[in-house]
Every structure is written in C-alpha cells, then in structure tokens.
Design a protein around this motif. Structure first.
Motif, PDB file in Angstrom:
ATOM      1  N   TYR A  44       9.961 -25.598  48.163  1.00 13.25           N
ATOM      2  CA  TYR A  44      10.547 -25.904  49.498  1.00 13.25           C
ATOM      3  C   TYR A  44      10.414 -24.701  50.233  1.00 13.25           C
ATOM      4  O   TYR A  44      10.622 -23.578  49.698  1.00 13.25           O
ATOM      5  CB  TYR A  44      12.041 -26.387  49.315  1.00 13.25           C
ATOM      6  N   VAL A  45      10.540 -24.808  51.698  1.00  9.79           N
ATOM      7  CA  VAL A  45      10.492 -23.632  52.356  1.00  9.79           C
ATOM      8  C   VAL A  45      12.042 -23.433  52.958  1.00  9.79           C
ATOM      9  O   VAL A  45      12.415 -24.643  53.303  1.00  9.79           O
ATOM     10  CB  VAL A  45       9.548 -23.687  53.415  1.00  9.79           C
ATOM     11  N   ARG A  46      12.287 -22.187  52.784  1.00 12.27           N
ATOM     12  CA  ARG A  46      13.536 -22.047  53.563  1.00 12.27           C
ATOM     13  C   ARG A  46      13.554 -20.855  54.679  1.00 12.27           C
ATOM     14  O   ARG A  46      12.789 -20.019  54.525  1.00 12.27           O
ATOM     15  CB  ARG A  46      14.697 -21.673  52.669  1.00 12.27           C
ATOM     16  N   ARG A  47      14.275 -20.991  55.823  1.00 13.43           N
ATOM     17  CA  ARG A  47      14.360 -20.076  56.810  1.00 13.43           C
ATOM     18  C   ARG A  47      15.903 -19.840  57.047  1.00 13.43           C
ATOM     19  O   ARG A  47      16.620 -20.862  57.372  1.00 13.43           O
ATOM     20  CB  ARG A  47      13.575 -20.768  57.905  1.00 13.43           C
ATOM     21  N   TYR A  48      16.154 -18.603  57.536  1.00 11.80           N
ATOM     22  CA  TYR A  48      17.425 -18.648  57.738  1.00 11.80           C
ATOM     23  C   TYR A  48      17.670 -17.345  59.178  1.00 11.80           C
ATOM     24  O   TYR A  48      16.520 -16.639  59.292  1.00 11.80           O
ATOM     25  CB  TYR A  48      18.319 -17.707  56.388  1.00 11.80           C
ATOM     26  N   SER A  49      18.974 -17.330  59.552  1.00  8.06           N
ATOM     27  CA  SER A  49      19.102 -16.415  60.763  1.00  8.06           C
ATOM     28  C   SER A  49      20.478 -16.240  60.938  1.00  8.06           C
ATOM     29  O   SER A  49      21.453 -16.888  60.551  1.00  8.06           O
ATOM     30  CB  SER A  49      18.561 -17.078  62.128  1.00  8.06           C
ATOM     31  N   VAL A  50      20.885 -15.006  61.411  1.00 13.07           N
ATOM     32  CA  VAL A  50      22.078 -14.560  61.931  1.00 13.07           C
ATOM     33  C   VAL A  50      21.996 -14.568  63.247  1.00 13.07           C
ATOM     34  O   VAL A  50      21.582 -13.576  63.887  1.00 13.07           O
ATOM     35  CB  VAL A  50      22.384 -13.200  61.129  1.00 13.07           C
ATOM     36  N   ASP A  51      22.956 -15.264  63.744  1.00 14.31           N
ATOM     37  CA  ASP A  51      23.195 -15.446  65.305  1.00 14.31           C
ATOM     38  C   ASP A  51      24.363 -14.557  65.591  1.00 14.31           C
ATOM     39  O   ASP A  51      25.527 -15.349  65.745  1.00 14.31           O
ATOM     40  CB  ASP A  51      23.340 -16.911  65.592  1.00 14.31           C
ATOM     41  N   ASP A  91      11.852 -19.205  41.649  1.00 13.77           N
ATOM     42  CA  ASP A  91      11.039 -18.014  41.977  1.00 13.77           C
ATOM     43  C   ASP A  91      10.704 -18.102  43.609  1.00 13.77           C
ATOM     44  O   ASP A  91      10.581 -19.110  43.949  1.00 13.77           O
ATOM     45  CB  ASP A  91       9.687 -17.974  41.240  1.00 13.77           C
ATOM     46  N   VAL A  92      10.481 -16.812  44.048  1.00 14.02           N
ATOM     47  CA  VAL A  92       9.928 -16.818  45.425  1.00 14.02           C
ATOM     48  C   VAL A  92       8.402 -16.685  45.410  1.00 14.02           C
ATOM     49  O   VAL A  92       7.941 -15.849  44.635  1.00 14.02           O
ATOM     50  CB  VAL A  92      10.460 -15.619  46.256  1.00 14.02           C
ATOM     51  N   GLU A 126      10.696 -18.313  53.564  1.00 14.83           N
ATOM     52  CA  GLU A 126      10.046 -18.250  52.202  1.00 14.83           C
ATOM     53  C   GLU A 126       9.861 -19.513  51.400  1.00 14.83           C
ATOM     54  O   GLU A 126      10.406 -20.399  51.662  1.00 14.83           O
ATOM     55  CB  GLU A 126      11.248 -17.474  51.558  1.00 14.83           C
ATOM     56  N   VAL A 127       8.675 -19.501  50.562  1.00 15.82           N
ATOM     57  CA  VAL A 127       8.513 -20.745  50.013  1.00 15.82           C
ATOM     58  C   VAL A 127       9.181 -20.486  48.286  1.00 15.82           C
ATOM     59  O   VAL A 127       8.738 -19.516  47.770  1.00 15.82           O
ATOM     60  CB  VAL A 127       7.040 -21.074  49.674  1.00 15.82           C
ATOM     61  N   ILE A 128      10.132 -21.452  47.853  1.00 16.35           N
ATOM     62  CA  ILE A 128      10.785 -21.226  46.620  1.00 16.35           C
ATOM     63  C   ILE A 128      10.300 -22.381  45.863  1.00 16.35           C
ATOM     64  O   ILE A 128       9.887 -23.451  46.059  1.00 16.35           O
ATOM     65  CB  ILE A 128      12.042 -21.182  46.511  1.00 16.35           C
TER      66      ILE A 128
END
Length: 222
Positions: A133-140, A103-104, A114-116
């Motif tokens: 855990y915390v996750r972070r994402y990006s599109v470069d 779950d988020v 986001e914390v999952i």
C-alpha cells in the motif's frame, strides 16, 4: 489524493474543527453518533462503546464485507507522539506481535508518499495476509490537524508470494485533532478503514480481529 479522498478528509476535518481557530470542540455522545452519519449514506452500527474508544461498522454494498470507523481519545499522550508511532515501521515490528514483515519499499521525497509491504499473521488455520500500500501524511498547522491516508497499490518489486494471501482492496484515513497543540498531551482521532482479506470469518475470528485491532489503534507511548 483522489477527489473522493480529499472530500472525505474535508468532511472529517470539518467534523473535528472547533468553533474558532485554535479552539478544540469536544464531541458529546450525540455528536459522536452524528459524526459517523453522512446524509444519503448507509448508517453505521456501533459494535464497541467504551469511554475513550468507539467502533462502528457498516456493510459495503454488494459484498459480505464491512467498513469500520473508530473514534478514540487520549489525555496522557501528545498528538505528535501518536502520529509518529503510526509512521514508524521499525518500532511497530517491536510492539506488534502480529507483524511478520513490515518494510518501506519506496519513498517519493517530492510528495512525501511511501510504499509499504506489510505481512501479518491471521488466526490458524488461515494463511497470513500481505498488503502492498501507499501512504501519505501531512501536518496541517493552520487547522491544527494531522492526516494519514493509505490505500492498496501494485508494485513491481513485491510480487505475490505463495506463502501469503495478497490483500488487494484496502484503504484507511486517519485524522488526529489535538485538544491543544501537537506537543501537549491530549487528542482525539477518527479512523475509517476497509479491506478485503478474501475470506469469510467465523465469529471467533472477528472477535479476535476486533480485539487485536483495538490494541493496535490505541498503542500507548511513554
């Protein structure tokens, strides 16, 4: 990101970067071996070597634990499809039979973090493990890369549950490099991962986790 995470991402990005913008540089076997070697750091040991999936590990100093690194490649899936599957917690509940809960807990729209809360089966007779855990994402778009970083955190809305063993040490970094574009078939990915599940695994458990981990990492999208 911490300075250490940023430096790690830069190293991986430069590894996968082509010789000119928009150009994809496929790694030969020698380059793949060099890809997981960083001067001054402990060397990696290859434990699985398949045509489109390679897995290395190395000891984490002062512990019985290992850090893992995966290099994989697809030709029949787009990078965006693969990236979206990594982020889609609802879809993972359908295809990953090991998931008990996923779950988020919280989203930060300003940073995209986001914390999952993730609870996963472990082989009997061990207790199931849970991760916050915390996750972070990006599109470069400029460098033609997709990046996903996760690490364990504490969160007041997810206290420890006596039914599970809380994994407090966990981090992963994934970089996806398209062969052409984000929406055309073909990409490579490089994943570095470590955690402390608070157990010393028998050999059969390690084999089970490696095989299960491979199926998770190479999930197909059709």
């Amino acid at each position: 990101r911490s300075a250490q995470e940023m430096k790690h991402m830069e190293n991986i990005s430069s590894l996968l970067q082509g010789s000119s913008p928009g150009e994809y540089q496929r790694l030969d076997p020698k380059s793949e071996r060099e890809a997981v070697a960083v001067p001054g750091e402990q060397p990696w040991e290859m434990i699985m070597d398949k045509k489109h999936f390679k897995l290395w590990r190395r000891p984490i100093e002062g512990t019985h634990l290992y850090q893992y690194r995966v290099f994989g490649s697809y030709t029949d899936v787009t990078p965006r499809q693969f990236f979206n599957v990594q982020l889609d917690t609802e879809y993972r509940k359908k295809w990953d039979s090991l998931v008990i809960k996923l779950d988020v807990i919280e989203r930060d729209l300003a940073t995209g973090s986001e914390v999952i809360h993730w609870v996963t089966h472990f082989p009997y007779p061990m207790y199931s493990r849970d991760y916050v855990y915390v996750r972070r994402y990006s599109v470069d778009k400029e460098n033609n890369l997709m990046v996903l970083v996760s690490r364990a955190v504490e969160h007041p809305s997810v206290p420890e549950d006596p039914e599970y063993v809380r994994v407090r040490t966990y981090e992963s970094q994934m970089v996806i490099r398209p062969h052409k574009t984000f929406d055309e078939n073909g990409f490579d990915y490089l994943l570095t991962y470590s955690d402390n599940p608070q157990t010393v695994f028998p050999r059969y458990c390690v084999s089970w986790m490696v095989s299960s981990g491979e199926s998770v990492l190479v999930v197909r999208v059709h």
